[in-house]
Design a protein around this motif. Structure first.
Motif, PDB file in Angstrom:
ATOM      1  N   ALA A 176      41.315  10.729 -60.394  1.00  0.00           N
ATOM      2  CA  ALA A 176      40.425   9.763 -61.043  1.00  0.00           C
ATOM      3  C   ALA A 176      40.471   8.412 -60.347  1.00  0.00           C
ATOM      4  CB  ALA A 176      40.803   9.604 -62.518  1.00  0.00           C
ATOM      5  N   LEU A 179      37.733   7.296 -57.478  1.00  0.00           N
ATOM      6  CA  LEU A 179      36.303   7.230 -57.794  1.00  0.00           C
ATOM      7  C   LEU A 179      35.702   5.853 -57.511  1.00  0.00           C
ATOM      8  CD1 LEU A 179      33.785   8.657 -58.838  1.00  0.00           C
ATOM      9  CD2 LEU A 179      34.514   8.102 -61.173  1.00  0.00           C
ATOM     10  N   LYS A 183      32.337   4.888 -55.090  1.00  0.00           N
ATOM     11  CA  LYS A 183      31.197   4.139 -55.619  1.00  0.00           C
ATOM     12  C   LYS A 183      30.956   2.871 -54.805  1.00  0.00           C
ATOM     13  CE  LYS A 183      31.267   5.808 -60.388  1.00  0.00           C
ATOM     14  NZ  LYS A 183      31.390   5.456 -61.824  1.00  0.00           N
ATOM     15  N   TYR A 325      34.304  15.179 -57.067  1.00  0.00           N
ATOM     16  CA  TYR A 325      33.544  14.227 -57.877  1.00  0.00           C
ATOM     17  C   TYR A 325      32.083  14.662 -58.011  1.00  0.00           C
ATOM     18  CZ  TYR A 325      37.359  10.787 -57.604  1.00  0.00           C
ATOM     19  OH  TYR A 325      38.561  10.131 -57.723  1.00  0.00           O
ATOM     20  N   SER A 328      31.827  17.737 -60.280  1.00  0.00           N
ATOM     21  CA  SER A 328      32.101  17.430 -61.679  1.00  0.00           C
ATOM     22  C   SER A 328      31.084  16.452 -62.267  1.00  0.00           C
ATOM     23  CB  SER A 328      33.518  16.872 -61.840  1.00  0.00           C
ATOM     24  OG  SER A 328      33.665  15.657 -61.111  1.00  0.00           O
ATOM     25  N   GLN A 330      30.461  13.319 -61.375  1.00  0.00           N
ATOM     26  CA  GLN A 330      30.855  11.907 -61.418  1.00  0.00           C
ATOM     27  C   GLN A 330      30.238  11.096 -60.292  1.00  0.00           C
ATOM     28  OE1 GLN A 330      35.119  11.247 -62.619  1.00  0.00           O
ATOM     29  NE2 GLN A 330      35.247  13.452 -62.254  1.00  0.00           N
TER      30      GLN A 330
END
Length: 331
Positions: A176, A179, A183, A325, A328, A330
């Motif tokens: 996690a 991430l 981005k 990511y 999933s 995200q």
């Protein structure tokens, strides 16, 4: 043989559980978790329509393990821990006292693997790489809690056959923490902390999981309880940003940000609860790990004693992380 794994709903623990299920060498796998429903949901996401028959959830926490029959497990992997917290006490309650409580409940395990962190040692200087036996100098509450955990284990449980592993930053599926990086690199400018180049060791989660099971499978080396585990390649902060951008198919445009500006930003993060929840790594305490220029460790001792080596290179580690990511939803 029975296996006890803590922290299985977290990043590393989740990967450890999947490997244990794939190996099929354990007749029973005990899993202390805060929420059995969350565990079942995660396993469903991994393709398990029902709970595997060898899996036994135990609703508990580091404050009250309540292991019951799980305390008789021959193999134990302790992956539970607090990475981001608001106070020193929160780190100590889980990372130090929670670990000691776990060891007090265990009944004659044949091998225990405890996951610590390079943060317990602290950064290094010059062109050096951290090695076992050097003086530890952690810079955050998190690092100090991991260091004290190791010290207390050595003092109170020297007769228990355990090994403590100190990985650096970890990449891979089910992470996690990375991430925000992916981005950021989708934007035109990629911010780098500090004006000078920083150097880091890294490890893929697949290689860390392999190290854990290798440590379980071999006898203790005399007098050795703590090891660094890392890939042999050292990466810079610029290389990290470039590789993440390339994995996203974006050009890398790096803008160094003076550390005084980041220190000011960390104070703002601490003062605004919603920011702290969004960017926990930039709290005043955890940001202290950003300022040093070198977080590098050598895993030569573990490679020699346990016949292990890291195989997943840096670019593949990042690419695997991003692909998860995307899969999933995200990214």
């Amino acid at each position: 043989m029975k296996l006890l794994i803590t922290g299985v709903t977290g990043f590393v623990g989740r990967n450890i559980l999947l490997e244990a299920l794939q190996q099929k060498q354990y007749e029973k796998i005990y899993l202390p978790v805060r929420s059995a429903a969350k565990l079942r949901q995660q396993l469903e996401q991994e393709g398990f329509a029902t709970l595997p028959e060898q899996v036994q959830p135990i609703e508990s926490s580091a404050l009250h393990w309540n292991l019951g029959e799980a305390a008789t497990s021959e193999h134990v992997i302790h992956a539970a821990g607090v990475i981001f917290a608001r106070t020193r006490e929160e780190y100590w309650d889980t990372n130090v006292e929670g670990t000691l409580r776990l060891f007090r409940e265990l009944k004659n395990p044949t091998k225990v693997v405890v996951l610590s962190s390079l943060a317990a040692a602290g950064p290094c200087e010059g062109e050096a790489a951290r090695k076992e036996g050097e003086v530890d100098s952690p810079v955050t509450w998190y690092g100090r809690s991991k260091m004290e955990m190791e010290q207390r284990l050595a003092q109170e449980f020297g007769s228990v056959p355990y090994v403590s592993l100190r990985p650096p930053m970890i990449f891979g599926p089910r992470d996690a923490a990375t991430l925000p990086l992916f981005k950021m690199v989708r934007k035109p400018i990629h911010f780098k902390a500090g004006l000078h180049t920083k150097y880091y060791s890294f490890l893929s989660v697949e290689d860390l999981v392999a190290a854990v099971f290798m440590a379980l499978s071999k006898p203790l080396a005399p007098g050795k309880r703590t090891y660094y585990v890392a890939h042999g390649t050292v990466v810079t902060d610029r290389e990290l940003l470039k590789a993440a951008a390339e994995a996203c198919g974006r050009p890398s445009r790096v803008l160094p940000v003076p550390q005084w500006a980041l220190k000011l930003a960390s104070r703002m993060v601490d003062s605004i609860p919603t920011w702290r929840a969004t960017i926990p790594s930039l709290s005043v305490d955890r940001a202290k790990e950003i300022w040093p220029q070198r977080w590098v460790a050598s895993s030569e001792a573990f490679e020699r004693d346990y016949d292990w080596s890291a195989r997943t290179n840096f670019n593949d580690s990042l690419r695997n992380t991003r692909e998860w990511y995307v899969q999933s939803g995200q990214l």
